[in-house]
Design an enzyme around this catalytic site. Structure first.
Site, mmCIF file in Angstrom:
data_model
loop_
_atom_site.group_PDB
_atom_site.id
_atom_site.type_symbol
_atom_site.label_atom_id
_atom_site.label_comp_id
_atom_site.label_asym_id
_atom_site.label_seq_id
_atom_site.Cartn_x
_atom_site.Cartn_y
_atom_site.Cartn_z
ATOM 1 N N SER A 1 -4.472 5.966 0.961
ATOM 2 C CA SER A 1 -3.934 5.892 2.335
ATOM 3 C C SER A 1 -4.169 6.361 3.450
ATOM 4 O O SER A 1 -5.016 7.598 3.373
ATOM 5 C CB SER A 1 -2.938 4.767 2.356
ATOM 6 O OG SER A 1 -2.880 4.211 3.798
ATOM 7 N N HIS B 1 -8.952 2.819 2.625
ATOM 8 C CA HIS B 1 -8.932 1.015 2.976
ATOM 9 C C HIS B 1 -8.971 1.272 4.420
ATOM 10 O O HIS B 1 -8.375 2.104 4.699
ATOM 11 C CB HIS B 1 -8.109 0.372 2.537
ATOM 12 C CG HIS B 1 -6.810 0.949 2.150
ATOM 13 N ND1 HIS B 1 -6.128 1.032 3.524
ATOM 14 C CD2 HIS B 1 -5.742 1.205 1.899
ATOM 15 C CE1 HIS B 1 -4.982 1.625 3.647
ATOM 16 N NE2 HIS B 1 -4.667 1.304 2.227
#
Length: 238
Positions: free
Chosen positions: A115, A138
């Protein structure tokens, strides 16, 4: 008596730093010229996370980086990451701090750099990832109350562009490839994104090399030596 207590006091201070901040003390004279910083667990931002969460607090890292930058005994900084991500703005703040340091920096991803850990991983002078490590790419998420208005989605899109712009400007991955990995469906259960392994991270140009601590220290020492030779060539003696 004071001389006998000095090593004991130094040991206690070092242990306190590890327990409270998860960090080694900034090296003093005659100690290592490389400062090691760890970023583990979840990156805590403006909100305090529950006590059972393993966290790295950004308000601890920022002054530590400033101290390392100012310390004349430190020639390079090694950053070790094993993080699940966390607060986006806090992660970007740490990444910007690392990228703006004048001293050589090397990041090593062991375990995971997921992340918002991705921008931190690529922010250094040189980045290394363990073969068994992964980096999850993501889209940005929001927690808590979300107002269902166009401005909310515009804000998320702008925040996402900040992350994309930072990662692509500090690595060799293209914007199109990074966004393809970010929005890919089918690889994460009930989610959107891509888990990228060590070998693939290097293949995509996200990280520079597959390796570990040994390679990272060797590279950091080479960067330090190159910097000193460059200064000497310009007639500046350290």
């Amino acid at each position: 008596m004071p001389d006998e207590q000095q090593p004991e006091n130094q040991t206690k201070a070092a242990l306190d730093a590890i327990q409270q901040l998860g960090q080694m003390n900034v090296p003093a004279v005659n100690e290592s010229n490389i400062f090691c910083m760890t970023i583990v667990g979840q990156i805590e931002g403006h909100m305090v996370l529950p006590p059972q969460n393993k966290t790295t607090k950004y308000e601890h890292l920022i002054p530590t980086l400033v101290a390392a930058e100012q310390n004349k005994n430190i020639d390079g900084i090694l950053i070790i990451l094993n993080t699940v991500g966390g607060d986006v703005e806090a992660g970007l703040a740490i990444a910007e701090m690392i990228a703006s340091l004048t001293k050589p920096t090397v990041t090593v991803v062991v375990g995971g750099g997921h992340s918002i850990g991705v921008p931190i991983a690529v922010s250094s002078t040189y980045s290394i990832i363990a073969e068994s490590a992964t980096m999850t790419i993501h889209p940005i998420r929001l927690n808590g109350l979300v107002i269902g208005v166009p401005q909310t989605f515009e804000y998320m899109e702008k925040m996402q562009e900040r992350v994309v712009r930072f990662v692509t400007s500090h690595s060799r991955i293209t914007e199109s490839k990074f966004k393809e990995l970010m929005f890919r469906t089918g690889e994460l259960n009930r989610d959107v994104g891509t888990p990228v392994g060590g070998l693939d991270a290097v293949k995509y140009g996200l990280m520079d090399e597959v390796g570990g601590i040994g390679q990272a220290l060797a590279k950091l020492n080479r960067l330090i030596d190159d910097g000193k030779r460059s200064l000497e060539a310009e007639g500046i003696k350290q």
